[in-house]
Design a protein around this motif. Structure first.
Motif, PDB file in Angstrom:
ATOM      1  N   ARG A  29       9.353  -7.658   5.124  1.00  0.00           N
ATOM      2  CA  ARG A  29      10.456  -8.252   5.904  1.00  0.00           C
ATOM      3  C   ARG A  29      10.718  -7.469   7.190  1.00  0.00           C
ATOM      4  O   ARG A  29      10.959  -8.058   8.247  1.00  0.00           O
ATOM      5  CB  ARG A  29      11.719  -8.337   5.052  1.00  0.00           C
ATOM      6  N   LEU A  30      10.672  -6.128   7.109  1.00  0.00           N
ATOM      7  CA  LEU A  30      10.894  -5.316   8.304  1.00  0.00           C
ATOM      8  C   LEU A  30       9.780  -5.560   9.325  1.00  0.00           C
ATOM      9  O   LEU A  30      10.048  -5.714  10.521  1.00  0.00           O
ATOM     10  CB  LEU A  30      10.974  -3.833   7.947  1.00  0.00           C
ATOM     11  N   GLU A  32       7.984  -8.230   9.653  1.00  0.00           N
ATOM     12  CA  GLU A  32       8.203  -9.567  10.211  1.00  0.00           C
ATOM     13  C   GLU A  32       9.312  -9.538  11.263  1.00  0.00           C
ATOM     14  O   GLU A  32       9.185 -10.142  12.333  1.00  0.00           O
ATOM     15  CB  GLU A  32       8.568 -10.541   9.086  1.00  0.00           C
ATOM     16  N   GLU A  33      10.386  -8.818  10.984  1.00  0.00           N
ATOM     17  CA  GLU A  33      11.491  -8.717  11.947  1.00  0.00           C
ATOM     18  C   GLU A  33      11.029  -8.020  13.231  1.00  0.00           C
ATOM     19  O   GLU A  33      11.370  -8.454  14.339  1.00  0.00           O
ATOM     20  CB  GLU A  33      12.653  -7.944  11.316  1.00  0.00           C
ATOM     21  N   LYS A  36       8.860 -10.503  15.206  1.00  0.00           N
ATOM     22  CA  LYS A  36       9.672 -11.528  15.870  1.00  0.00           C
ATOM     23  C   LYS A  36      10.439 -10.965  17.057  1.00  0.00           C
ATOM     24  O   LYS A  36      10.658 -11.657  18.048  1.00  0.00           O
ATOM     25  CB  LYS A  36      10.633 -12.168  14.878  1.00  0.00           C
ATOM     26  N   ALA A  37      10.839  -9.688  16.965  1.00  0.00           N
ATOM     27  CA  ALA A  37      11.576  -9.041  18.061  1.00  0.00           C
ATOM     28  C   ALA A  37      10.645  -8.648  19.206  1.00  0.00           C
ATOM     29  O   ALA A  37      11.101  -8.219  20.258  1.00  0.00           O
ATOM     30  CB  ALA A  37      12.318  -7.811  17.535  1.00  0.00           C
ATOM     31  N   TRP A  93      14.215   1.927  14.840  1.00  0.00           N
ATOM     32  CA  TRP A  93      13.211   1.248  14.020  1.00  0.00           C
ATOM     33  C   TRP A  93      12.600   2.228  13.016  1.00  0.00           C
ATOM     34  O   TRP A  93      12.397   1.901  11.845  1.00  0.00           O
ATOM     35  CB  TRP A  93      12.126   0.615  14.885  1.00  0.00           C
TER      36      TRP A  93
END
Length: 117
Positions: A29-30, A32-33, A36-37, A93
């Motif tokens: 999930r991280l 993917e985030e 996307k960012a 991050w």
């Protein structure tokens, strides 16, 4: 600015069973985030230190050493290449990555800015 995050851990303190499935899902999930960012440029885990080769230069001579390395108390287990607006954003991050692991892990992320060509 581009930053390389070197993920360091001590094999002696890593959980013997390795990462649990929940950690793998959280990590997915991280990633993917970050994708996307538009921050994530590349990331990967590294094969075990036992499979590593080191090339050492000393006194003008090179020596090739194959693992395992008995003195390895801290190893680079993976890396992440990111592009952020600020160093602080890269640190955030990296901090989020570490927080996913929980108290059973002892790790550090070294963040180094890449020289711009």
């Amino acid at each position: 600015m581009r930053y390389l995050m070197l993920i360091r851990s001590d094999p002696a303190t890593a959980p013997t069973a390795g990462p649990d499935p929940a950690l793998a899902e959280d990590m997915g999930r991280l990633i993917e985030e970050m994708t996307k960012a538009g921050v994530l440029l590349d990331t990967a885990g590294l094969r075990p230190i036992e499979e590593a080769t080191r090339i050492r230069l000393a006194d003008g001579a090179t020596t090739i050493l194959d693992g395992p390395f008995t003195e390895a108390r801290e190893v680079i287990g993976g890396y992440c290449l990111v592009q952020t607006r600020t160093r602080e954003e890269a640190v955030e991050w990296g901090s989020r990555f570490l927080r996913l692991h929980g108290p059973e892990w002892t790790m550090e992320v070294e963040i180094r800015q890449l020289d711009q060509p």
